[in-house]
Design a protein around this motif. Sequence first.
Motif, PDB file in Angstrom:
ATOM      1  N   ILE A 217      67.619 -71.403  42.200  1.00 20.08           N
ATOM      2  CA  ILE A 217      67.211 -71.784  43.555  1.00 20.08           C
ATOM      3  C   ILE A 217      65.928 -71.047  43.929  1.00 20.08           C
ATOM      4  O   ILE A 217      65.840 -69.828  43.816  1.00 20.08           O
ATOM      5  CB  ILE A 217      68.316 -71.439  44.591  1.00 20.08           C
ATOM      6  N   VAL A 218      64.924 -71.799  44.384  1.00 21.50           N
ATOM      7  CA  VAL A 218      63.661 -71.213  44.836  1.00 21.50           C
ATOM      8  C   VAL A 218      63.703 -71.111  46.355  1.00 21.50           C
ATOM      9  O   VAL A 218      64.038 -72.081  47.036  1.00 21.50           O
ATOM     10  CB  VAL A 218      62.458 -72.079  44.392  1.00 21.50           C
ATOM     11  N   GLU A 219      63.390 -69.928  46.887  1.00 23.88           N
ATOM     12  CA  GLU A 219      63.411 -69.706  48.332  1.00 23.88           C
ATOM     13  C   GLU A 219      61.983 -69.461  48.817  1.00 23.88           C
ATOM     14  O   GLU A 219      61.267 -68.653  48.241  1.00 23.88           O
ATOM     15  CB  GLU A 219      64.272 -68.484  48.670  1.00 23.88           C
ATOM     16  N   LYS A 220      61.594 -70.159  49.891  1.00 22.95           N
ATOM     17  CA  LYS A 220      60.255 -69.963  50.451  1.00 22.95           C
ATOM     18  C   LYS A 220      60.353 -69.664  51.939  1.00 22.95           C
ATOM     19  O   LYS A 220      61.026 -70.370  52.679  1.00 22.95           O
ATOM     20  CB  LYS A 220      59.394 -71.213  50.241  1.00 22.95           C
ATOM     21  N   LEU A 221      59.663 -68.613  52.339  1.00 22.10           N
ATOM     22  CA  LEU A 221      59.574 -68.268  53.758  1.00 22.10           C
ATOM     23  C   LEU A 221      58.439 -69.083  54.367  1.00 22.10           C
ATOM     24  O   LEU A 221      57.285 -68.922  53.994  1.00 22.10           O
ATOM     25  CB  LEU A 221      59.305 -66.770  53.918  1.00 22.10           C
TER      26      LEU A 221
ATOM     27  N   VAL B 232      62.934 -72.376  53.505  1.00 24.71           N
ATOM     28  CA  VAL B 232      63.184 -73.612  52.754  1.00 24.71           C
ATOM     29  C   VAL B 232      63.657 -73.209  51.365  1.00 24.71           C
ATOM     30  O   VAL B 232      63.070 -72.325  50.741  1.00 24.71           O
ATOM     31  CB  VAL B 232      61.908 -74.478  52.655  1.00 24.71           C
ATOM     32  N   VAL B 233      64.741 -73.830  50.883  1.00 23.63           N
ATOM     33  CA  VAL B 233      65.244 -73.545  49.536  1.00 23.63           C
ATOM     34  C   VAL B 233      65.396 -74.858  48.769  1.00 23.63           C
ATOM     35  O   VAL B 233      65.592 -75.914  49.364  1.00 23.63           O
ATOM     36  CB  VAL B 233      66.606 -72.791  49.564  1.00 23.63           C
TER      37      VAL B 233
ATOM     38  N   GLY C 150      66.761 -77.832  51.053  1.00 23.39           N
ATOM     39  CA  GLY C 150      67.391 -77.590  52.344  1.00 23.39           C
ATOM     40  C   GLY C 150      66.563 -76.601  53.142  1.00 23.39           C
ATOM     41  O   GLY C 150      65.725 -75.892  52.595  1.00 23.39           O
ATOM     42  N   PHE C 151      66.790 -76.567  54.459  1.00 21.61           N
ATOM     43  CA  PHE C 151      66.076 -75.600  55.292  1.00 21.61           C
ATOM     44  C   PHE C 151      67.049 -74.948  56.262  1.00 21.61           C
ATOM     45  O   PHE C 151      68.113 -75.490  56.563  1.00 21.61           O
ATOM     46  CB  PHE C 151      64.922 -76.270  56.063  1.00 21.61           C
TER      47      PHE C 151
ATOM     48  N   THR D 202      59.516 -76.997  46.740  1.00 22.53           N
ATOM     49  CA  THR D 202      60.884 -76.565  46.432  1.00 22.53           C
ATOM     50  C   THR D 202      61.751 -77.757  46.034  1.00 22.53           C
ATOM     51  O   THR D 202      62.723 -77.595  45.301  1.00 22.53           O
ATOM     52  CB  THR D 202      61.539 -75.832  47.620  1.00 22.53           C
ATOM     53  N   LEU D 203      61.388 -78.958  46.493  1.00 15.51           N
ATOM     54  CA  LEU D 203      62.095 -80.176  46.080  1.00 15.51           C
ATOM     55  C   LEU D 203      61.858 -80.479  44.600  1.00 15.51           C
ATOM     56  O   LEU D 203      62.729 -81.011  43.920  1.00 15.51           O
ATOM     57  CB  LEU D 203      61.641 -81.358  46.940  1.00 15.51           C
TER      58      LEU D 203
END
Length: 199
Positions: free
Chosen positions: A31-35, A58-59, A67-68, A138-139
């Motif tokens: 899973i990639v997580e972005k702030l 956003v992940v 998802g967000f 992230t998608l």
Amino acid sequence: MARGNEQRGEGGQRRGRDRGAPQEERVDSDIVEKLVHINRVAATVKGGRRFSFAALMVVGDQKGRVGFGHGKAREVPEAIRKATEEAKKSMIRVPLRESRTLHHDGNGRWGAGKVMVRAAPPGTGVIAGGPMRAVLETLGVQDVVGKSMGSSNPYNMVRATFQALKAQSSPRQVANKRGKKVADVLGRKADGATPADGE
């Protein structure tokens, strides 16, 4: 601690350093997580002001799920953790064409935020900015053109982008709805994502 106070101007307000492109990216297993955005908010209470932080995350697994989430806490790491947990719970699946682009163009709207996403030929890359780019990366989309035509509020932009992505449907889904074969659905439609002959 002192450094954080220096970056705040008069009245404890933050300068615009947390606007614009996503600041932080973390990879948690697959899973990639972005702030996307972090905001300092104040609640006026009897003794004065109580400050806390609101984070928008956003992940995604870069394979068609994204998802967000939004989290608020007295400290930034805790706000990010809450937002990440909410984002993981609210993940949606979006059908991708050839695992690199969208099946068709789409529009999304949330409040004053309006976005448009378009399928694109190979080699285009992710042409989108700010919160939209974070969602599309992230998608797992590699070729897409995105445009924001309304509010630049990151919350509205992210939600509008999700509205556009939820409206995506694959040829298989369309064929099942119509009771036809996939070949019949694809046979008479020239998709903008397919490169022209000779390219």
